[in-house]
Design a protein around this motif. Structure first.
Motif, PDB file in Angstrom:
ATOM      1  N   SER A 135       0.816  -1.220   0.000  1.00  0.00           N
ATOM      2  CA  SER A 135       0.000   0.000   0.000  1.00  0.00           C
ATOM      3  C   SER A 135       0.846   1.264   0.000  1.00  0.00           C
ATOM      4  CB  SER A 135      -0.916   0.000   1.233  1.00  0.00           C
ATOM      5  OG  SER A 135      -0.145  -0.084   2.429  1.00  0.00           O
ATOM      6  N   ASN A 136       2.089   1.175  -0.436  1.00  0.00           N
ATOM      7  CA  ASN A 136       2.959   2.350  -0.529  1.00  0.00           C
ATOM      8  C   ASN A 136       2.286   3.409  -1.397  1.00  0.00           C
ATOM      9  OD1 ASN A 136       5.000   4.232  -1.188  1.00  0.00           O
ATOM     10  ND2 ASN A 136       6.599   2.687  -1.035  1.00  0.00           N
ATOM     11  N   PRO A 137       2.067   4.621  -0.869  1.00  0.00           N
ATOM     12  CA  PRO A 137       1.372   5.639  -1.657  1.00  0.00           C
ATOM     13  C   PRO A 137       2.155   6.098  -2.881  1.00  0.00           C
ATOM     14  CG  PRO A 137       2.250   6.578   0.384  1.00  0.00           C
ATOM     15  CD  PRO A 137       2.414   5.100   0.478  1.00  0.00           C
ATOM     16  N   ASP A 138       3.459   5.817  -2.922  1.00  0.00           N
ATOM     17  CA  ASP A 138       4.283   6.210  -4.062  1.00  0.00           C
ATOM     18  C   ASP A 138       4.241   5.211  -5.208  1.00  0.00           C
ATOM     19  OD1 ASP A 138       5.148   8.582  -3.001  1.00  0.00           O
ATOM     20  OD2 ASP A 138       7.031   7.795  -2.207  1.00  0.00           O
ATOM     21  N   VAL A 139       3.383   4.184  -5.119  1.00  0.00           N
ATOM     22  CA  VAL A 139       3.427   3.119  -6.120  1.00  0.00           C
ATOM     23  C   VAL A 139       3.137   3.652  -7.528  1.00  0.00           C
ATOM     24  CG1 VAL A 139       1.003   2.404  -5.908  1.00  0.00           C
ATOM     25  CG2 VAL A 139       2.748   0.734  -6.570  1.00  0.00           C
ATOM     26  N   GLY A 140       2.341   4.709  -7.639  1.00  0.00           N
ATOM     27  CA  GLY A 140       2.097   5.312  -8.952  1.00  0.00           C
ATOM     28  C   GLY A 140       3.374   5.880  -9.543  1.00  0.00           C
ATOM     29  N   LEU A 141       4.138   6.598  -8.729  1.00  0.00           N
ATOM     30  CA  LEU A 141       5.425   7.126  -9.178  1.00  0.00           C
ATOM     31  C   LEU A 141       6.402   5.997  -9.493  1.00  0.00           C
ATOM     32  CD1 LEU A 141       6.007  10.090  -6.674  1.00  0.00           C
ATOM     33  CD2 LEU A 141       5.587  10.275  -9.133  1.00  0.00           C
ATOM     34  N   ILE A 142       6.374   4.949  -8.694  1.00  0.00           N
ATOM     35  CA  ILE A 142       7.274   3.816  -8.897  1.00  0.00           C
ATOM     36  C   ILE A 142       7.004   3.144 -10.247  1.00  0.00           C
ATOM     37  CG2 ILE A 142       7.880   1.525  -8.029  1.00  0.00           C
ATOM     38  CD1 ILE A 142       7.285   2.622  -5.192  1.00  0.00           C
ATOM     39  N   LEU A 143       5.752   3.099 -10.662  1.00  0.00           N
ATOM     40  CA  LEU A 143       5.382   2.438 -11.916  1.00  0.00           C
ATOM     41  C   LEU A 143       5.611   3.312 -13.144  1.00  0.00           C
ATOM     42  CD1 LEU A 143       2.065   0.591 -10.982  1.00  0.00           C
ATOM     43  CD2 LEU A 143       4.274  -0.445 -11.525  1.00  0.00           C
ATOM     44  N   LEU A 144       5.764   4.614 -12.960  1.00  0.00           N
ATOM     45  CA  LEU A 144       5.871   5.509 -14.112  1.00  0.00           C
ATOM     46  C   LEU A 144       7.036   5.153 -15.041  1.00  0.00           C
ATOM     47  CD1 LEU A 144       4.750   7.965 -15.582  1.00  0.00           C
ATOM     48  CD2 LEU A 144       6.214   9.416 -14.160  1.00  0.00           C
ATOM     49  N   PRO A 145       8.246   4.879 -14.541  1.00  0.00           N
ATOM     50  CA  PRO A 145       9.338   4.550 -15.475  1.00  0.00           C
ATOM     51  C   PRO A 145       9.061   3.331 -16.352  1.00  0.00           C
ATOM     52  CG  PRO A 145      10.242   5.159 -13.340  1.00  0.00           C
ATOM     53  CD  PRO A 145       8.762   5.055 -13.164  1.00  0.00           C
ATOM     54  N   ILE A 146       8.516   2.257 -15.794  1.00  0.00           N
ATOM     55  CA  ILE A 146       8.243   1.088 -16.625  1.00  0.00           C
ATOM     56  C   ILE A 146       7.113   1.386 -17.614  1.00  0.00           C
ATOM     57  CG2 ILE A 146       6.717   0.079 -14.866  1.00  0.00           C
ATOM     58  CD1 ILE A 146       8.789  -1.757 -17.558  1.00  0.00           C
ATOM     59  N   MET A 147       6.198   2.260 -17.253  1.00  0.00           N
ATOM     60  CA  MET A 147       5.116   2.620 -18.173  1.00  0.00           C
ATOM     61  C   MET A 147       5.638   3.472 -19.335  1.00  0.00           C
ATOM     62  SD  MET A 147       2.014   3.357 -15.470  1.00  0.00           S
ATOM     63  CE  MET A 147       0.884   3.845 -16.759  1.00  0.00           C
ATOM     64  N   ILE A 148       6.733   4.186 -19.126  1.00  0.00           N
ATOM     65  CA  ILE A 148       7.367   4.932 -20.215  1.00  0.00           C
ATOM     66  C   ILE A 148       8.273   4.006 -21.021  1.00  0.00           C
ATOM     67  CG2 ILE A 148       9.011   6.775 -20.761  1.00  0.00           C
ATOM     68  CD1 ILE A 148       7.941   8.292 -18.341  1.00  0.00           C
ATOM     69  N   TYR A 149       9.026   3.167 -20.320  1.00  0.00           N
ATOM     70  CA  TYR A 149       9.987   2.281 -20.986  1.00  0.00           C
ATOM     71  C   TYR A 149       9.291   1.258 -21.868  1.00  0.00           C
ATOM     72  CZ  TYR A 149      14.245  -0.572 -21.407  1.00  0.00           C
ATOM     73  OH  TYR A 149      15.337  -1.254 -21.878  1.00  0.00           O
ATOM     74  N   HIS A 150       8.130   0.778 -21.435  1.00  0.00           N
ATOM     75  CA  HIS A 150       7.432  -0.291 -22.160  1.00  0.00           C
ATOM     76  C   HIS A 150       7.100   0.094 -23.601  1.00  0.00           C
ATOM     77  CE1 HIS A 150       4.785  -3.701 -22.897  1.00  0.00           C
ATOM     78  NE2 HIS A 150       3.847  -2.851 -23.243  1.00  0.00           N
ATOM     79  N   PRO A 151       6.360   1.184 -23.853  1.00  0.00           N
ATOM     80  CA  PRO A 151       6.074   1.514 -25.254  1.00  0.00           C
ATOM     81  C   PRO A 151       7.328   1.919 -26.020  1.00  0.00           C
ATOM     82  CG  PRO A 151       5.273   3.246 -23.788  1.00  0.00           C
ATOM     83  CD  PRO A 151       5.686   2.108 -22.917  1.00  0.00           C
ATOM     84  N   LEU A 152       8.297   2.541 -25.325  1.00  0.00           N
ATOM     85  CA  LEU A 152       9.533   2.944 -25.992  1.00  0.00           C
ATOM     86  C   LEU A 152      10.284   1.724 -26.522  1.00  0.00           C
ATOM     87  CD1 LEU A 152      11.554   5.226 -26.664  1.00  0.00           C
ATOM     88  CD2 LEU A 152      12.561   4.866 -24.400  1.00  0.00           C
ATOM     89  N   GLN A 153      10.396   0.673 -25.704  1.00  0.00           N
ATOM     90  CA  GLN A 153      11.118  -0.524 -26.136  1.00  0.00           C
ATOM     91  C   GLN A 153      10.390  -1.226 -27.279  1.00  0.00           C
ATOM     92  OE1 GLN A 153      11.375  -3.195 -22.777  1.00  0.00           O
ATOM     93  NE2 GLN A 153       9.188  -3.658 -22.764  1.00  0.00           N
ATOM     94  N   LEU A 154       9.059  -1.191 -27.268  1.00  0.00           N
ATOM     95  CA  LEU A 154       8.305  -1.835 -28.343  1.00  0.00           C
ATOM     96  C   LEU A 154       8.532  -1.121 -29.675  1.00  0.00           C
ATOM     97  CD1 LEU A 154       4.873  -2.688 -26.660  1.00  0.00           C
ATOM     98  CD2 LEU A 154       6.811  -4.201 -27.094  1.00  0.00           C
ATOM     99  N   VAL A 155       8.553   0.210 -29.654  1.00  0.00           N
ATOM    100  CA  VAL A 155       8.759   0.975 -30.887  1.00  0.00           C
ATOM    101  C   VAL A 155      10.164   0.738 -31.429  1.00  0.00           C
ATOM    102  CG1 VAL A 155       8.948   3.294 -31.857  1.00  0.00           C
ATOM    103  CG2 VAL A 155       7.055   2.740 -30.326  1.00  0.00           C
ATOM    104  N   VAL A 156      11.167   0.907 -30.566  1.00  0.00           N
ATOM    105  CA  VAL A 156      12.563   0.777 -31.007  1.00  0.00           C
ATOM    106  C   VAL A 156      12.861  -0.655 -31.457  1.00  0.00           C
ATOM    107  CG1 VAL A 156      14.974   0.919 -30.277  1.00  0.00           C
ATOM    108  CG2 VAL A 156      13.354   2.683 -29.567  1.00  0.00           C
ATOM    109  N   CYS A 157      12.460  -1.637 -30.648  1.00  0.00           N
ATOM    110  CA  CYS A 157      12.734  -3.031 -30.998  1.00  0.00           C
ATOM    111  C   CYS A 157      11.909  -3.475 -32.208  1.00  0.00           C
ATOM    112  CB  CYS A 157      12.462  -3.942 -29.799  1.00  0.00           C
ATOM    113  SG  CYS A 157      13.656  -3.721 -28.452  1.00  0.00           S
ATOM    114  N   GLY A 158      10.733  -2.886 -32.395  1.00  0.00           N
ATOM    115  CA  GLY A 158       9.950  -3.183 -33.593  1.00  0.00           C
ATOM    116  C   GLY A 158      10.664  -2.727 -34.854  1.00  0.00           C
ATOM    117  N   VAL A 159      11.288  -1.553 -34.796  1.00  0.00           N
ATOM    118  CA  VAL A 159      12.065  -1.057 -35.939  1.00  0.00           C
ATOM    119  C   VAL A 159      13.257  -1.979 -36.212  1.00  0.00           C
ATOM    120  CG1 VAL A 159      13.519   0.844 -36.757  1.00  0.00           C
ATOM    121  CG2 VAL A 159      11.359   1.340 -35.605  1.00  0.00           C
ATOM    122  N   LEU A 160      13.952  -2.386 -35.133  1.00  0.00           N
ATOM    123  CA  LEU A 160      15.093  -3.290 -35.288  1.00  0.00           C
ATOM    124  C   LEU A 160      14.653  -4.637 -35.872  1.00  0.00           C
ATOM    125  CD1 LEU A 160      17.053  -2.662 -31.965  1.00  0.00           C
ATOM    126  CD2 LEU A 160      17.663  -1.885 -34.260  1.00  0.00           C
TER     127      LEU A 160
END
Length: 327
Positions: A276-301
Protein backbone atom coordinates in the motif's frame (compact mmCIF):
# COMPACT_ATOMS: atom_id res chain seq x y z
CA UNK A 1 -2.50 2.93 -19.93
CA UNK A 2 -3.21 6.59 -20.44
CA UNK A 3 -6.93 5.96 -20.04
CA UNK A 4 -6.35 3.93 -16.86
CA UNK A 5 -4.25 6.71 -15.33
CA UNK A 6 -6.82 9.31 -16.40
CA UNK A 7 -9.64 7.39 -14.75
CA UNK A 8 -7.58 7.08 -11.58
CA UNK A 9 -7.02 10.84 -11.63
CA UNK A 10 -10.74 11.56 -12.08
CA UNK A 11 -12.22 8.76 -9.94
CA UNK A 12 -9.63 7.58 -7.39
CA UNK A 13 -12.00 6.51 -4.62
CA UNK A 14 -13.17 3.09 -5.98
CA UNK A 15 -9.63 1.76 -6.51
CA UNK A 16 -7.98 3.32 -3.45
CA UNK A 17 -7.51 1.60 -0.12
CA UNK A 18 -10.97 1.00 1.38
CA UNK A 19 -12.76 1.52 -1.97
CA UNK A 20 -15.61 -0.67 -3.15
CA UNK A 21 -13.30 -2.45 -5.64
CA UNK A 22 -11.30 -3.89 -2.69
CA UNK A 23 -7.90 -3.42 -4.38
CA UNK A 24 -6.12 -5.59 -1.79
CA UNK A 25 -8.09 -8.64 -2.96
CA UNK A 26 -8.42 -7.56 -6.59
CA UNK A 27 -4.66 -7.16 -6.95
CA UNK A 28 -3.82 -10.71 -5.88
CA UNK A 29 -6.64 -12.24 -7.92
CA UNK A 30 -5.51 -10.26 -10.98
CA UNK A 31 -1.88 -11.32 -10.52
CA UNK A 32 -2.87 -14.98 -10.25
CA UNK A 33 -5.07 -14.75 -13.37
CA UNK A 34 -2.35 -13.10 -15.47
CA UNK A 35 0.27 -15.71 -14.60
CA UNK A 36 -2.14 -18.62 -14.94
CA UNK A 37 -2.87 -17.50 -18.51
CA UNK A 38 0.87 -17.14 -19.17
CA UNK A 39 1.37 -20.70 -17.94
CA UNK A 40 -1.34 -22.11 -20.19
CA UNK A 41 -0.02 -20.25 -23.23
CA UNK A 42 3.64 -21.23 -22.67
CA UNK A 43 4.69 -23.98 -25.13
CA UNK A 44 6.76 -26.49 -23.17
CA UNK A 45 8.28 -28.00 -26.33
CA UNK A 46 9.77 -24.64 -27.34
CA UNK A 47 10.99 -24.08 -23.79
CA UNK A 48 12.73 -27.47 -23.77
CA UNK A 49 14.27 -26.85 -27.20
CA UNK A 50 16.07 -23.73 -26.01
CA UNK A 51 17.74 -25.12 -22.91
CA UNK A 52 21.21 -26.00 -24.24
CA UNK A 53 22.56 -22.58 -25.29
CA UNK A 54 24.13 -21.70 -21.93
CA UNK A 55 26.55 -18.96 -23.13
CA UNK A 56 23.53 -17.22 -24.63
CA UNK A 57 21.43 -17.72 -21.49
CA UNK A 58 24.18 -16.38 -19.20
CA UNK A 59 24.56 -13.33 -21.43
CA UNK A 60 20.84 -12.54 -21.38
CA UNK A 61 20.36 -13.05 -17.64
CA UNK A 62 23.53 -11.07 -16.84
CA UNK A 63 22.20 -8.16 -18.89
CA UNK A 64 18.82 -8.37 -17.15
CA UNK A 65 19.95 -8.76 -13.55
CA UNK A 66 23.50 -7.34 -13.51
CA UNK A 67 24.02 -4.81 -16.29
CA UNK A 68 20.67 -3.08 -15.82
CA UNK A 69 20.91 -2.73 -12.01
CA UNK A 70 24.45 -1.34 -12.30
CA UNK A 71 23.25 1.12 -14.94
CA UNK A 72 20.42 2.11 -12.61
CA UNK A 73 22.80 2.70 -9.71
CA UNK A 74 25.07 4.84 -11.92
CA UNK A 75 22.13 6.83 -13.29
CA UNK A 76 20.71 7.50 -9.83
CA UNK A 77 24.13 8.68 -8.65
CA UNK A 78 24.13 11.22 -11.50
CA UNK A 79 20.49 12.26 -10.94
CA UNK A 80 20.88 12.77 -7.19
CA UNK A 81 17.86 14.53 -5.68
CA UNK A 82 16.63 16.03 -8.96
CA UNK A 83 13.74 13.53 -9.09
CA UNK A 84 11.23 12.65 -6.34
CA UNK A 85 12.01 9.68 -4.11
CA UNK A 86 9.27 7.54 -5.67
CA UNK A 87 10.56 8.13 -9.20
CA UNK A 88 14.13 7.28 -8.22
CA UNK A 89 12.88 4.03 -6.70
CA UNK A 90 10.81 3.49 -9.85
CA UNK A 91 13.87 3.84 -12.10
CA UNK A 92 15.73 1.26 -10.04
CA UNK A 93 12.66 -0.99 -9.98
CA UNK A 94 12.56 -0.80 -13.78
CA UNK A 95 16.21 -1.86 -13.90
CA UNK A 96 15.69 -5.00 -11.79
CA UNK A 97 12.51 -6.26 -13.46
CA UNK A 98 12.47 -9.48 -15.52
CA UNK A 99 12.40 -9.47 -19.30
CA UNK A 100 9.15 -9.66 -21.22
CA UNK A 101 7.82 -12.99 -22.46
CA UNK A 102 5.34 -12.48 -25.28
CA UNK A 103 6.88 -9.46 -27.01
CA UNK A 104 10.47 -10.76 -26.76
CA UNK A 105 9.41 -14.01 -28.43
CA UNK A 106 7.24 -12.27 -31.02
CA UNK A 107 9.98 -9.79 -32.00
CA UNK A 108 12.59 -12.56 -32.16
CA UNK A 109 10.32 -14.55 -34.47
CA UNK A 110 9.63 -11.49 -36.64
CA UNK A 111 13.38 -10.84 -36.99
CA UNK A 112 14.10 -14.51 -37.81
CA UNK A 113 16.04 -15.08 -34.60
CA UNK A 114 16.38 -18.09 -32.30
CA UNK A 115 12.81 -18.42 -31.04
CA UNK A 116 13.31 -21.45 -28.71
CA UNK A 117 16.17 -19.62 -26.97
CA UNK A 118 13.97 -16.52 -26.62
CA UNK A 119 11.16 -18.58 -25.06
CA UNK A 120 13.57 -20.20 -22.61
CA UNK A 121 15.29 -16.97 -21.59
CA UNK A 122 12.10 -14.97 -21.20
CA UNK A 123 10.60 -17.68 -19.00
CA UNK A 124 13.80 -18.14 -16.98
CA UNK A 125 13.97 -14.39 -16.47
CA UNK A 126 10.44 -14.32 -15.08
CA UNK A 127 11.21 -17.13 -12.62
CA UNK A 128 14.52 -15.61 -11.50
CA UNK A 129 12.75 -12.30 -10.95
CA UNK A 130 10.69 -13.81 -8.15
CA UNK A 131 13.90 -13.92 -6.08
CA UNK A 132 16.31 -11.43 -7.65
CA UNK A 133 13.94 -8.46 -8.06
CA UNK A 134 12.98 -8.22 -4.36
CA UNK A 135 16.63 -8.87 -3.37
CA UNK A 136 17.83 -5.93 -5.46
CA UNK A 137 15.00 -3.72 -4.15
CA UNK A 138 15.86 -4.74 -0.59
CA UNK A 139 19.49 -3.77 -1.16
CA UNK A 140 18.48 -0.41 -2.63
CA UNK A 141 16.08 0.37 0.22
CA UNK A 142 18.64 -0.78 2.78
CA UNK A 143 21.20 1.65 1.37
CA UNK A 144 18.68 4.48 1.82
CA UNK A 145 17.81 3.48 5.40
CA UNK A 146 14.51 1.69 4.60
CA UNK A 147 13.80 -2.01 4.67
CA UNK A 148 11.90 -4.71 2.81
CA UNK A 149 10.79 -8.04 4.35
CA UNK A 150 12.41 -10.11 1.60
CA UNK A 151 11.23 -13.48 2.90
CA UNK A 152 7.59 -12.42 3.05
CA UNK A 153 7.79 -10.75 -0.35
CA UNK A 154 9.38 -13.78 -2.03
CA UNK A 155 6.81 -16.09 -0.43
CA UNK A 156 4.04 -13.80 -1.68
CA UNK A 157 5.51 -13.76 -5.18
CA UNK A 158 5.81 -17.55 -5.23
CA UNK A 159 2.22 -17.93 -4.03
CA UNK A 160 0.67 -15.50 -6.51
CA UNK A 161 3.08 -15.76 -9.48
CA UNK A 162 4.89 -19.09 -9.59
CA UNK A 163 2.06 -21.32 -8.36
CA UNK A 164 -0.50 -19.95 -10.90
CA UNK A 165 2.16 -20.18 -13.63
CA UNK A 166 2.80 -23.83 -12.76
CA UNK A 167 -0.93 -24.53 -12.55
CA UNK A 168 -1.39 -23.04 -16.01
CA UNK A 169 1.44 -25.15 -17.41
CA UNK A 170 -0.04 -28.31 -15.84
CA UNK A 171 -3.48 -27.53 -17.29
CA UNK A 172 -2.06 -26.81 -20.76
CA UNK A 173 -2.99 -30.30 -22.16
CA UNK A 174 -6.66 -29.52 -21.44
CA UNK A 175 -6.79 -25.75 -21.98
CA UNK A 176 -3.97 -25.15 -24.48
CA UNK A 177 -6.06 -25.82 -27.58
CA UNK A 178 -8.89 -23.59 -26.31
CA UNK A 179 -6.39 -20.81 -25.55
CA UNK A 180 -4.97 -21.18 -29.06
CA UNK A 181 -8.43 -20.81 -30.63
CA UNK A 182 -9.36 -17.78 -28.54
CA UNK A 183 -6.12 -15.75 -28.53
CA UNK A 184 -7.85 -12.35 -28.97
CA UNK A 185 -10.09 -13.03 -25.95
CA UNK A 186 -7.19 -14.25 -23.81
CA UNK A 187 -5.08 -11.27 -24.86
CA UNK A 188 -7.92 -8.90 -23.94
CA UNK A 189 -8.34 -10.53 -20.51
CA UNK A 190 -4.59 -10.41 -19.88
CA UNK A 191 -4.13 -6.77 -20.90
CA UNK A 192 -7.40 -5.73 -19.27
CA UNK A 193 -6.29 -7.21 -15.96
CA UNK A 194 -2.95 -5.38 -16.15
CA UNK A 195 -4.73 -2.09 -16.92
CA UNK A 196 -7.04 -2.67 -13.96
CA UNK A 197 -3.98 -3.09 -11.73
CA UNK A 198 -2.51 0.12 -13.18
CA UNK A 199 -5.76 1.92 -12.34
CA UNK A 200 -5.86 0.73 -8.72
CA UNK A 201 -2.15 1.51 -8.24
CA UNK A 202 -2.60 5.10 -9.38
CA UNK A 203 -5.84 5.52 -7.42
CA UNK A 204 -3.98 5.23 -4.13
CA UNK A 205 -1.33 7.72 -5.28
CA UNK A 206 -3.91 10.27 -6.41
CA UNK A 207 -5.99 9.81 -3.26
CA UNK A 208 -2.97 10.60 -1.08
CA UNK A 209 -1.83 13.56 -3.14
CA UNK A 210 1.48 11.99 -4.17
CA UNK A 211 1.44 13.74 -7.56
CA UNK A 212 1.00 17.21 -6.12
CA UNK A 213 3.99 19.41 -6.89
CA UNK A 214 5.58 17.17 -9.56
CA UNK A 215 5.53 19.00 -12.89
CA UNK A 216 6.55 18.14 -16.43
CA UNK A 217 10.23 18.30 -15.51
CA UNK A 218 10.08 15.04 -13.57
CA UNK A 219 8.19 13.33 -16.42
CA UNK A 220 10.64 14.54 -19.07
CA UNK A 221 13.63 13.57 -16.93
CA UNK A 222 12.21 10.08 -16.45
CA UNK A 223 11.64 9.73 -20.19
CA UNK A 224 15.22 10.74 -20.96
CA UNK A 225 16.51 8.28 -18.37
CA UNK A 226 14.46 5.45 -19.91
CA UNK A 227 15.76 6.27 -23.40
CA UNK A 228 19.37 6.24 -22.15
CA UNK A 229 18.85 2.89 -20.40
CA UNK A 230 17.38 1.30 -23.52
CA UNK A 231 20.12 2.65 -25.81
CA UNK A 232 22.93 1.44 -23.54
CA UNK A 233 21.31 -1.98 -23.01
CA UNK A 234 20.86 -2.52 -26.75
CA UNK A 235 24.41 -1.41 -27.50
CA UNK A 236 26.11 -3.43 -24.77
CA UNK A 237 24.10 -6.60 -25.44
CA UNK A 238 24.82 -6.51 -29.15
CA UNK A 239 28.54 -5.78 -28.58
CA UNK A 240 28.91 -8.66 -26.11
CA UNK A 241 27.17 -11.07 -28.51
CA UNK A 242 29.53 -10.09 -31.34
CA UNK A 243 32.55 -10.45 -29.05
CA UNK A 244 31.39 -13.95 -28.10
CA UNK A 245 30.83 -14.76 -31.81
CA UNK A 246 27.18 -15.68 -31.42
CA UNK A 247 25.27 -16.53 -34.56
CA UNK A 248 23.00 -13.85 -35.95
CA UNK A 249 19.93 -15.76 -34.72
CA UNK A 250 21.32 -16.04 -31.19
CA UNK A 251 22.35 -12.37 -31.16
CA UNK A 252 18.82 -11.31 -32.10
CA UNK A 253 17.31 -13.38 -29.28
CA UNK A 254 19.86 -12.01 -26.79
CA UNK A 255 19.31 -8.38 -27.79
CA UNK A 256 15.54 -8.59 -27.53
CA UNK A 257 15.44 -10.64 -24.31
CA UNK A 258 18.32 -8.78 -22.64
CA UNK A 259 17.07 -5.24 -23.29
CA UNK A 260 13.35 -5.65 -22.58
CA UNK A 261 11.55 -5.08 -19.28
CA UNK A 262 8.11 -6.43 -18.48
CA UNK A 263 5.10 -4.24 -17.80
CA UNK A 264 2.74 -7.24 -17.65
CA UNK A 265 4.69 -8.71 -14.72
CA UNK A 266 6.05 -5.43 -13.38
CA UNK A 267 2.66 -4.02 -12.39
CA UNK A 268 1.53 -7.13 -10.46
CA UNK A 269 4.96 -7.51 -8.82
CA UNK A 270 4.92 -3.87 -7.72
CA UNK A 271 1.53 -4.41 -6.11
CA UNK A 272 2.95 -7.33 -4.12
CA UNK A 273 6.37 -5.85 -3.32
CA UNK A 274 5.35 -2.31 -2.40
CA UNK A 275 1.91 -3.12 -0.98
CA UNK A 276 0.00 0.00 0.00
CA UNK A 277 2.96 2.35 -0.53
CA UNK A 278 1.37 5.64 -1.66
CA UNK A 279 4.28 6.21 -4.06
CA UNK A 280 3.43 3.12 -6.12
CA UNK A 281 2.10 5.31 -8.95
CA UNK A 282 5.42 7.13 -9.18
CA UNK A 283 7.27 3.82 -8.90
CA UNK A 284 5.38 2.44 -11.92
CA UNK A 285 5.87 5.51 -14.11
CA UNK A 286 9.34 4.55 -15.48
CA UNK A 287 8.24 1.09 -16.62
CA UNK A 288 5.12 2.62 -18.17
CA UNK A 289 7.37 4.93 -20.21
CA UNK A 290 9.99 2.28 -20.99
CA UNK A 291 7.43 -0.29 -22.16
CA UNK A 292 6.07 1.51 -25.25
CA UNK A 293 9.53 2.94 -25.99
CA UNK A 294 11.12 -0.52 -26.14
CA UNK A 295 8.30 -1.83 -28.34
CA UNK A 296 8.76 0.98 -30.89
CA UNK A 297 12.56 0.78 -31.01
CA UNK A 298 12.73 -3.03 -31.00
CA UNK A 299 9.95 -3.18 -33.59
CA UNK A 300 12.06 -1.06 -35.94
CA UNK A 301 15.09 -3.29 -35.29
CA UNK A 302 13.03 -6.43 -35.90
CA UNK A 303 11.86 -5.08 -39.26
CA UNK A 304 15.40 -4.19 -40.28
CA UNK A 305 16.84 -7.57 -39.25
CA UNK A 306 14.00 -9.46 -40.92
CA UNK A 307 15.06 -7.93 -44.25
CA UNK A 308 18.63 -9.22 -43.99
CA UNK A 309 19.79 -11.58 -46.72
CA UNK A 310 18.72 -15.19 -46.26
CA UNK A 311 21.38 -17.92 -46.36
CA UNK A 312 22.22 -18.91 -49.93
CA UNK A 313 20.97 -22.38 -50.74
CA UNK A 314 22.27 -24.46 -53.61
CA UNK A 315 19.70 -24.91 -56.35
CA UNK A 316 19.56 -27.70 -58.95
CA UNK A 317 20.53 -26.58 -62.41
CA UNK A 318 20.38 -27.89 -65.96
CA UNK A 319 22.77 -27.34 -68.80
CA UNK A 320 21.21 -25.54 -71.74
CA UNK A 321 23.32 -24.61 -74.71
CA UNK A 322 26.47 -24.87 -72.61
CA UNK A 323 25.16 -22.54 -69.87
CA UNK A 324 24.12 -23.47 -66.35
CA UNK A 325 20.61 -22.21 -65.54
CA UNK A 326 19.28 -22.51 -61.96
CA UNK A 327 15.78 -23.78 -61.52
Amino acid sequence: MGAAVGLAWLFPEPGADGGWMHPDLLTKAGVALVFFLHGVALPFAALKAGTLRWPLHLTVQSCTYLLFPLLGIAMLAVIGDRLPTGLRLGIFYLCVLPSTVSSSVALTAAARGNVPAAVFNATLSALLGVLLTPLWISGYLGASGASLPVGEVVLDLVQWLVVPLAAGQISRPWLGAWIGRHKPLVHAIDRGTVLLLVYTSFCESVQRGVWTGHGWGALIGTGIGCAVLLAVALGVTSTVCRALRFSEEDRIAAVFCGSKKTLASGVPMAALIFGSNPDVGLILLPIMIYHPLQLVVCGVLAGRWARRAAPIESAPSTLVAGKSISK
